[in-house]
Each structure stands twice: as C-alpha cells, then as structure tokens.
Design a protein around this motif. Structure first.
Motif, PDB file in Angstrom:
ATOM      1  N   ALA A  93       0.843  -1.201   0.000  1.00  0.00           N
ATOM      2  CA  ALA A  93       0.000   0.000   0.000  1.00  0.00           C
ATOM      3  C   ALA A  93       0.880   1.253   0.000  1.00  0.00           C
ATOM      4  N   LEU A  94       0.504   2.227  -0.791  1.00  0.00           N
ATOM      5  CA  LEU A  94       1.254   3.467  -0.901  1.00  0.00           C
ATOM      6  C   LEU A  94       1.196   4.251   0.404  1.00  0.00           C
ATOM      7  N   GLN A  95       2.356   4.643   0.928  1.00  0.00           N
ATOM      8  CA  GLN A  95       2.439   5.436   2.155  1.00  0.00           C
ATOM      9  C   GLN A  95       2.861   6.864   1.879  1.00  0.00           C
ATOM     10  N   ALA A  96       3.684   7.055   0.862  1.00  0.00           N
ATOM     11  CA  ALA A  96       4.193   8.394   0.566  1.00  0.00           C
ATOM     12  C   ALA A  96       4.623   8.471  -0.898  1.00  0.00           C
ATOM     13  N   VAL A  97       4.588   9.681  -1.438  1.00  0.00           N
ATOM     14  CA  VAL A  97       5.050   9.907  -2.806  1.00  0.00           C
ATOM     15  C   VAL A  97       5.694  11.288  -2.873  1.00  0.00           C
ATOM     16  N   PHE A  98       6.792  11.379  -3.586  1.00  0.00           N
ATOM     17  CA  PHE A  98       7.517  12.635  -3.788  1.00  0.00           C
ATOM     18  C   PHE A  98       7.800  12.738  -5.277  1.00  0.00           C
ATOM     19  N   ASN A 140      -6.781  17.489   2.593  1.00  0.00           N
ATOM     20  CA  ASN A 140      -7.302  16.877   1.368  1.00  0.00           C
ATOM     21  C   ASN A 140      -8.184  15.681   1.723  1.00  0.00           C
ATOM     22  N   GLN A 141      -8.803  15.103   0.742  1.00  0.00           N
ATOM     23  CA  GLN A 141      -9.775  14.032   0.986  1.00  0.00           C
ATOM     24  C   GLN A 141      -9.170  12.762   1.570  1.00  0.00           C
ATOM     25  N   HIS A 142      -7.864  12.609   1.475  1.00  0.00           N
ATOM     26  CA  HIS A 142      -7.211  11.408   2.004  1.00  0.00           C
ATOM     27  C   HIS A 142      -6.561  11.646   3.364  1.00  0.00           C
ATOM     28  N   ASP A 143      -6.692  12.855   3.902  1.00  0.00           N
ATOM     29  CA  ASP A 143      -6.127  13.215   5.209  1.00  0.00           C
ATOM     30  C   ASP A 143      -4.633  12.967   5.314  1.00  0.00           C
ATOM     31  N   VAL A 144      -3.905  13.307   4.258  1.00  0.00           N
ATOM     32  CA  VAL A 144      -2.447  13.196   4.296  1.00  0.00           C
ATOM     33  C   VAL A 144      -1.837  14.576   4.047  1.00  0.00           C
ATOM     34  N   PRO A 145      -0.737  14.882   4.723  1.00  0.00           N
ATOM     35  CA  PRO A 145      -0.085  16.175   4.526  1.00  0.00           C
ATOM     36  C   PRO A 145       0.515  16.307   3.125  1.00  0.00           C
ATOM     37  N   LEU A 146       0.382  17.480   2.551  1.00  0.00           N
ATOM     38  CA  LEU A 146       1.001  17.831   1.269  1.00  0.00           C
ATOM     39  C   LEU A 146       2.193  18.728   1.565  1.00  0.00           C
ATOM     40  N   SER A 147       3.368  18.325   1.114  1.00  0.00           N
ATOM     41  CA  SER A 147       4.585  19.116   1.297  1.00  0.00           C
ATOM     42  C   SER A 147       4.926  19.830   0.007  1.00  0.00           C
ATOM     43  N   LEU A 148       5.152  21.119   0.101  1.00  0.00           N
ATOM     44  CA  LEU A 148       5.541  21.925  -1.052  1.00  0.00           C
ATOM     45  C   LEU A 148       6.913  22.535  -0.790  1.00  0.00           C
ATOM     46  N   PHE A 149       7.788  22.449  -1.781  1.00  0.00           N
ATOM     47  CA  PHE A 149       9.129  23.021  -1.696  1.00  0.00           C
ATOM     48  C   PHE A 149       9.228  24.126  -2.742  1.00  0.00           C
ATOM     49  N   THR A 150       9.504  25.327  -2.310  1.00  0.00           N
ATOM     50  CA  THR A 150       9.581  26.465  -3.224  1.00  0.00           C
ATOM     51  C   THR A 150      10.925  27.169  -3.084  1.00  0.00           C
ATOM     52  N   PHE A 181       3.411  13.882  -0.918  1.00  0.00           N
ATOM     53  CA  PHE A 181       2.457  13.506   0.113  1.00  0.00           C
ATOM     54  C   PHE A 181       3.164  12.539   1.048  1.00  0.00           C
ATOM     55  N   ILE A 182       3.040  12.776   2.357  1.00  0.00           N
ATOM     56  CA  ILE A 182       3.638  11.868   3.334  1.00  0.00           C
ATOM     57  C   ILE A 182       2.550  11.369   4.275  1.00  0.00           C
ATOM     58  N   GLU A 183       2.808  10.219   4.882  1.00  0.00           N
ATOM     59  CA  GLU A 183       1.795   9.575   5.714  1.00  0.00           C
ATOM     60  C   GLU A 183       1.442  10.404   6.944  1.00  0.00           C
ATOM     61  N   ASP A 184       2.437  11.004   7.578  1.00  0.00           N
ATOM     62  CA  ASP A 184       2.208  11.826   8.761  1.00  0.00           C
ATOM     63  C   ASP A 184       3.349  12.830   8.869  1.00  0.00           C
TER      64      ASP A 184
END
Length: 79
Positions: free
Chosen positions: A11-16, A42-52, A67-70
């Motif tokens: 199962a997918l836990q995180a994606v970068f 978001n609808q999946h209750d996972v944090p979205l990380s943005l790098f600028t 997106f990371i699990e926690d």
C-alpha cells in the motif's frame, strides 16, 4: 522523478515528485529553499509538502512536492 514508499503489503504510504522543469529550476535556484506543509486538508487526510524557491526575478517557483503519511521526522527524512 517520482519516489514512492510502500508498506509491507504494497500500500502506498508516501510519494515525492519533481518534473523536469522543477529539477532544472532547483539546480539553478537552490540557494533558498522554503518548505511548507498542509495539515491533512485533502480528501485522504495526508499532509502535502511543497518546496519552493526564488528565481532570478525574485518570484517564487514550485520546485518539488510530495504527500507523506504523517508529520513525523521519519517521513521528512524519507523525502
């Protein structure tokens, strides 16, 4: 570039990910990097990380996202 993390069941836990254009911008403007994280909005209750970062004109550029699990240290270290 896409990097994924899965649990023992696959199962997918995180994606970068970074697009080719984002990689190019990062290579040119990596001197100042800002990381911001949403908190489960978001609808999946996972944090979205943005790098600028900032380009040569002082405008912000999105350089990577994930997106990371926690929001534990291990999740950020993985990214």
């Amino acid at each position: 570039t896409v990097k994924t993390k899965q649990d023992v069941n696959g199962a997918l836990q995180a994606v970068f990910w970074m697009t080719g254009g984002q990689k190019d911008m990062y290579m040119r403007f990596h001197h100042v990097l800002i990381h911001d994280n949403t908190y489960k909005t978001n609808q999946h209750d996972v944090p979205l990380s943005l790098f600028t970062g900032f380009n040569q004109f002082g405008f912000t550029q999105l350089l990577a996202q994930g997106f990371i699990e926690d929001e534990k240290t291990e999740g950020y270290e993985w990214m």
